[in-house]
Design a protein around this motif. Structure first.
Motif, PDB file in Angstrom:
ATOM      1  N   PRO A 204       0.804  -1.225   0.000  1.00  0.00           N
ATOM      2  CA  PRO A 204       0.000   0.000   0.000  1.00  0.00           C
ATOM      3  C   PRO A 204       0.836   1.274   0.000  1.00  0.00           C
ATOM      4  O   PRO A 204       0.364   2.312  -0.425  1.00  0.00           O
ATOM      5  CB  PRO A 204      -0.807  -0.097   1.292  1.00  0.00           C
ATOM      6  N   TYR A 205       2.079   1.203   0.492  1.00  0.00           N
ATOM      7  CA  TYR A 205       2.930   2.398   0.489  1.00  0.00           C
ATOM      8  C   TYR A 205       3.414   2.722  -0.916  1.00  0.00           C
ATOM      9  O   TYR A 205       3.934   3.787  -1.167  1.00  0.00           O
ATOM     10  CB  TYR A 205       4.149   2.205   1.393  1.00  0.00           C
ATOM     11  N   ASP A 206       3.282   1.755  -1.829  1.00  0.00           N
ATOM     12  CA  ASP A 206       3.770   1.969  -3.180  1.00  0.00           C
ATOM     13  C   ASP A 206       2.627   1.918  -4.193  1.00  0.00           C
ATOM     14  O   ASP A 206       2.840   1.735  -5.375  1.00  0.00           O
ATOM     15  CB  ASP A 206       4.832   0.910  -3.513  1.00  0.00           C
ATOM     16  N   ALA A 207       1.392   2.047  -3.691  1.00  0.00           N
ATOM     17  CA  ALA A 207       0.240   1.964  -4.584  1.00  0.00           C
ATOM     18  C   ALA A 207      -0.404   3.328  -4.688  1.00  0.00           C
ATOM     19  O   ALA A 207      -0.441   4.080  -3.728  1.00  0.00           O
ATOM     20  CB  ALA A 207      -0.777   0.972  -4.036  1.00  0.00           C
ATOM     21  N   ASN A 208      -0.918   3.660  -5.878  1.00  0.00           N
ATOM     22  CA  ASN A 208      -1.646   4.913  -5.968  1.00  0.00           C
ATOM     23  C   ASN A 208      -3.096   4.683  -6.351  1.00  0.00           C
ATOM     24  O   ASN A 208      -3.853   5.612  -6.544  1.00  0.00           O
ATOM     25  CB  ASN A 208      -0.975   5.860  -6.948  1.00  0.00           C
ATOM     26  N   ASP A 209      -3.503   3.419  -6.508  1.00  0.00           N
ATOM     27  CA  ASP A 209      -4.895   3.177  -6.869  1.00  0.00           C
ATOM     28  C   ASP A 209      -5.666   2.621  -5.682  1.00  0.00           C
ATOM     29  O   ASP A 209      -5.165   1.808  -4.918  1.00  0.00           O
ATOM     30  CB  ASP A 209      -4.994   2.250  -8.072  1.00  0.00           C
ATOM     31  N   THR A 210      -6.891   3.072  -5.552  1.00  0.00           N
ATOM     32  CA  THR A 210      -7.754   2.665  -4.445  1.00  0.00           C
ATOM     33  C   THR A 210      -7.943   1.148  -4.418  1.00  0.00           C
ATOM     34  O   THR A 210      -7.968   0.538  -3.355  1.00  0.00           O
ATOM     35  CB  THR A 210      -9.134   3.326  -4.613  1.00  0.00           C
ATOM     36  N   LEU A 211      -8.048   0.546  -5.605  1.00  0.00           N
ATOM     37  CA  LEU A 211      -8.351  -0.872  -5.662  1.00  0.00           C
ATOM     38  C   LEU A 211      -7.242  -1.730  -5.062  1.00  0.00           C
ATOM     39  O   LEU A 211      -7.509  -2.639  -4.268  1.00  0.00           O
ATOM     40  CB  LEU A 211      -8.614  -1.287  -7.116  1.00  0.00           C
ATOM     41  N   SER A 212      -5.992  -1.435  -5.413  1.00  0.00           N
ATOM     42  CA  SER A 212      -4.898  -2.235  -4.862  1.00  0.00           C
ATOM     43  C   SER A 212      -4.863  -2.109  -3.349  1.00  0.00           C
ATOM     44  O   SER A 212      -4.600  -3.076  -2.631  1.00  0.00           O
ATOM     45  CB  SER A 212      -3.548  -1.783  -5.432  1.00  0.00           C
TER      46      SER A 212
ATOM     47  N   PRO B 281      -5.755   4.364   3.724  1.00  0.00           N
ATOM     48  CA  PRO B 281      -5.505   2.941   3.472  1.00  0.00           C
ATOM     49  C   PRO B 281      -4.068   2.598   3.108  1.00  0.00           C
ATOM     50  O   PRO B 281      -3.731   1.411   3.028  1.00  0.00           O
ATOM     51  CB  PRO B 281      -6.461   2.611   2.316  1.00  0.00           C
ATOM     52  N   SER B 282      -3.203   3.598   2.887  1.00  0.00           N
ATOM     53  CA  SER B 282      -1.825   3.205   2.602  1.00  0.00           C
ATOM     54  C   SER B 282      -0.984   3.096   3.873  1.00  0.00           C
ATOM     55  O   SER B 282       0.088   2.512   3.853  1.00  0.00           O
ATOM     56  CB  SER B 282      -1.183   4.160   1.598  1.00  0.00           C
ATOM     57  N   THR B 283      -1.454   3.644   4.992  1.00  0.00           N
ATOM     58  CA  THR B 283      -0.672   3.537   6.227  1.00  0.00           C
ATOM     59  C   THR B 283      -0.982   2.210   6.909  1.00  0.00           C
ATOM     60  O   THR B 283      -1.877   2.133   7.748  1.00  0.00           O
ATOM     61  CB  THR B 283      -1.013   4.676   7.204  1.00  0.00           C
ATOM     62  N   VAL B 284      -0.253   1.169   6.548  1.00  0.00           N
ATOM     63  CA  VAL B 284      -0.511  -0.143   7.146  1.00  0.00           C
ATOM     64  C   VAL B 284       0.728  -0.628   7.878  1.00  0.00           C
ATOM     65  O   VAL B 284       1.822  -0.080   7.719  1.00  0.00           O
ATOM     66  CB  VAL B 284      -0.893  -1.171   6.077  1.00  0.00           C
ATOM     67  N   MET B 285       0.537  -1.651   8.695  1.00  0.00           N
ATOM     68  CA  MET B 285       1.653  -2.198   9.461  1.00  0.00           C
ATOM     69  C   MET B 285       2.132  -3.490   8.808  1.00  0.00           C
ATOM     70  O   MET B 285       1.423  -4.500   8.806  1.00  0.00           O
ATOM     71  CB  MET B 285       1.211  -2.464  10.903  1.00  0.00           C
TER      72      MET B 285
END
Lengths: 515, 306
Positions: free
Chosen positions: A42-50, A161-165
């Motif tokens: 998620p830190y390297d994704a820019n689309d909502t779906l991924s 949603p990109s800030t995940v552990m």
């Protein structure tokens, strides 16, 4: 010969028993979604779906419930220092990563340090680096994050949603790049297999911290590009959930007894931005005239088959601190009068660009063209393909020569908070190529409000700043606000607990399948 | 013959190099900054800069070109800008599904198309011809996406006989190959018919008939062989086109093939993938042409190669 026959007979019998015994029925679910995943990181994704898919195996410190209310997930609570610079987070106990590592404060540090390090070249670098100065481990279940400047929407950013552990052990083992092929998180499902062309499969994680969940055994994420094909799959039972459902097939699916079609509210706002630095759009009367000239109700009916409603403010309802202004009235006479006052009694000619080239955008622009024609504004439509869009709008270097005039585009506020709804689109410092202020709008009062809200420490104070900003913007009309979309999804009636949330992401940890 | 093949294969290298140079220049002329596209709509300029460095797009163009050529020479096509996986893997995963689908589509459409073509030519302007040509015209004019959707609606949704998407079993191949082959079958039918009609008017056919040969012998042994030359040429061309992956059919049946890869790559300005795919398609066409040329020799032994 005899022995071979015996073997065959034995094999046959074995198969027969396997088929005959009602095996422990496993709950396998297929989600048919619209495009291929770009990455699992998620830190390297820019689309909502991924990022939505990555919720299978990853969770953040904070997150959103199905109505886009912010809720604590891996964090339990936080405290902010008086100066608004230091955030102390208390973490949840008893959470394990899929690889057996305990979730502790070192994971928070490892993940935030990773994304704020420019050497890792992650696509979400910009979201964090602007404000995080350092992250420290206080004790096993307390993490302290220090910001560079006070930034009140910070917790909303942790809910993005990109800030995940990601498991720090796995990060060490696979490294910055390869972790995308071996995701290890704390989520309800473990990663099984990713066949880029075909599907991504995840399976139940037995050690999940929410006791009794997940209730299903596997999810197979299938990217299926064609709208009709996804609709066919849910009709044949090859998929149990699909998003998005195109307006055209919604009625067909609604007619089926075994399916539910859901139109969920969204925070996806569609608007028509006008280049305020260029004639004739530098005149506020012209901009207001355009906003008056468009029948938003009819637009929602014609182009969105009714699955949209007129926009009622600068930020859609559902975004925190959004102010509801009521739909901009449709009034052709007023529009004509304003144009006359501005010195354009016979209208003018201009360009109308769309940021997308799909069918809905085509219908929208044609409708807009026809509406503007009625007040004498003649437009030339161009539907920009993604590369053209980047070249002519998003990365145009010199604001003075920017060719964009009327521009049909949309925005989904992925942090669910007013800062990200206003700052990238309307702050005077966000002109392209920096961010997406395609109206080249600049009002010092609005800029001061946005800044003020960032530094504010109480909710009431923030609300005041954002209210003032939104009211000013509404009067200045750098955009003609159009509609807020509804999100159409379909699922089998047997499947429960899967929601499309307002930012077009999914919530599915409660998913269950009746058999 | 052997010498001829070797000579043709040696000619491959300069052609491919030329194609490589052209496609490299063409791809970099496309509007749109791949770093900006990859970084996504919410990215800040610093992030775009980071992504650009990451993708190696901050280097001067000649240097990028040298890197590309050097890579290709070492069988390394770089990594996809979009997925960061090696381009070779991306293509390899999709090549076989496209290849098998092409093969099956070609197999049925050539058999079916040629039969219709021959029947139409033999019974020219009579009802078998009318029926055959009506079929052929419909095959050409019925758009593939509509045919695919109708087939899926009938056989998957209504009847429930066949699966909709995927490529796991032979059942998965039925509908897509039917859809993909329809146009080819129609083209083959019309081509075979016209070529056959010409041949049937030739002197040697009259001679064959007048010396009392059975009509079937005249058509199969004398007619077919000679009519086959243009048909084989057409077959090669069609095969090459289908190997490039059909965008429409792959979209409708969610086929994991090369056509969709190319569309996705162009959409995201995924330079390495576009370059490698175009090189692959050129190579395929060259090889198919060579095979077609060699086949001429088998069909008509009077054709000689030097």
């Amino acid at each position: 010969m005899k022995s071979r026959l015996q073997t065959i007979a034995a094999a046959l019998m074995l198969t027969a028993t396997v088929i005959a015994t009602p095996a422990f029925a496993s709950k396998d679910v297929v989600f048919a979604v619209a495009s291929t995943f770009t990455t699992t990181d998620p830190y390297d994704a820019n689309d909502t779906l991924s990022q939505a898919m990555a919720k299978s195996f990853y969770e953040g410190l904070y997150g959103f419930d199905k109505d886009m209310k912010m809720i604590p997930v891996l964090a339990e609570s936080y405290e902010v220092s008086k100066d608004g610079l230091v955030y102390t987070l208390k973490l949840r106990h008893g959470v394990k990563f899929h690889d057996g590592t305990d979730f502790k404060a070192d994971a928070v540090k490892a993940n935030l340090d990773r994304v704020t390090n420019p050497d890792n070249k992650l696509k979400r670098y910009g979201l964090y680096n602007n404000n995080i100065a350092s992250t420290e481990v206080v004790d096993d279940y307390t993490a302290r994050i220090t910001l560079k400047t006070p930034f009140s929407p910070f917790i909303a950013q942790l809910a993005h949603p990109s800030t995940v552990m990601i498991s720090p052990t796995a990060l060490k083992q696979w490294g910055n790049k390869d972790i995308a092929f071996h995701p290890v998180g704390t989520g309800p499902f473990k990663f099984v297999e990713w066949k880029a062309t075909d599907y991504l499969k995840v399976a139940k994680f037995d050690g999940y911290w929410r006791k009794g969940y997940p209730k299903i055994d596997t999810i197979t994420w299938k990217p299926v590009v064609d709208n009709n094909t996804r609709a066919a799959m849910i009709q044949t039972g090859e998929a149990q959930f699909t998003f998005p459902v195109s307006y055209e097939v919604a009625d067909v699916l609604k007619a089926r007894k075994d399916l539910d079609v859901v139109a969920a509210p969204s925070i996806v706002l569609r608007y028509l931005s006008m280049n305020t630095q260029q004639k004739p759009f530098d005149n506020v009367k012209v901009r207001q005239a355009i906003a008056y000239a468009i029948n938003k109700q009819a637009l929602a009916k014609v182009a969105f088959n009714g699955y949209a409603s007129p926009a009622e403010g600068v930020a859609p309802q559902g975004v925190e601190y959004a102010v509801k202004m009521g739909a901009w009235p449709y009034d052709v006479a007023k529009a004509k009068q304003l144009l006359k006052e501005a010195g354009y009694p016979d209208g003018f000619e201009t360009e109308l660009w769309s940021a997308y080239n799909h069918t809905t955008a085509q219908k929208v622009t044609q409708f807009l063209q026809q509406q503007l024609q009625q007040v004498g504004i003649r437009t030339k439509i161009t539907l920009l393909e993604s590369g053209q869009r980047v070249e002519r709008v998003e990365s145009w270097q010199d604001p003075k020569t920017a060719p964009v005039r009327l521009y049909y585009v949309g925005w989904s506020t992925s942090t669910g908070e007013a800062d990200w709804a206003l700052r990238p689109l309307l702050d005077g410092n966000s002109w392209p190529p920096k961010l997406f202020n395609t109206a080249y709008y600049k009002n010092d009062k609005v800029d001061a409000d946005i800044k003020g809200a960032q530094l504010a420490t109480t909710g009431a104070e923030k609300a005041k700043f954002y209210k003032d900003a939104q009211e000013t913007i509404w009067k200045d009309a750098p955009w003609a606000p159009l509609v807020v979309e509804k999100l159409l999804s379909a699922h089998s009636k047997k499947l429960t607990g899967v929601y499309v949330i307002p930012d077009a992401s999914f919530n599915f940890w409660e998913a269950d399948l009746k058999q | 013959m052997f010498q001829y093949i070797v000579k043709r294969l040696l000619g491959l290298a300069p052609t491919l190099l030329l194609v490589g140079v052209m496609v490299f220049l063409f791809v970099h002329l496309l509007p749109g900054d791949p770093a900006r596209l990859a970084a996504g709509p919410e990215a800040t300029p610093e992030t775009v800069q980071l992504v650009r460095q990451d993708l190696g797009l901050d280097r001067p163009l000649p240097q990028q070109f040298l890197r590309f050529v050097n890579g290709v020479a070492h069988w390394d096509f770089g990594r996809s800008l979009r997925t960061k996986r090696p381009v070779a893997t991306e293509i390899a995963e999709r090549f076989m599904p496209t290849f098998w689908l092409t093969l099956w589509s070609m197999a049925w459409s050539v058999a079916f198309g040629m039969t219709i073509g021959i029947v139409s030519a033999v019974w020219r302007n009579r009802w078998p011809d009318r029926v055959g040509m009506t079929l052929a015209v419909s095959g050409i004019s019925f758009p593939a996406f509509a045919l695919g959707m109708v087939l899926m609606q009938v056989f998957s949704v209504q009847l429930g006989w066949l699966p909709t998407v995927g490529d796991d079993t032979w059942k998965h191949y039925l509908l897509p190959s039917l859809t993909l082959g329809a146009a080819v079958a129609a083209i083959m039918a019309r081509f075979t018919r016209s070529s056959f009609v010409d041949i049937l008017g030739e002197d040697f056919i009259r001679t064959a008939r007048s010396k009392g040969l059975d009509e079937r012998q005249v058509i199969v042994r004398h007619g077919l062989r000679n009519a086959l030359i243009p048909v084989v040429t057409m077959m090669g061309l069609q095969f090459g086109f289908l190997l490039g992956g059909s965008i429409v059919v792959e979209k409708v049946f969610n086929w994991p093939g090369l056509g969709r890869l190319l569309v996705d790559a162009v959409d995201m300005r995924d330079y390495p993938v576009i370059q490698a795919l175009v090189l692959l398609f050129s190579l395929e066409f060259i090889v198919i042409n060579l095979v077609v040329d060699v086949m001429y020799g088998f069909i008509n032994p009077t054709i000689r190669y030097r």
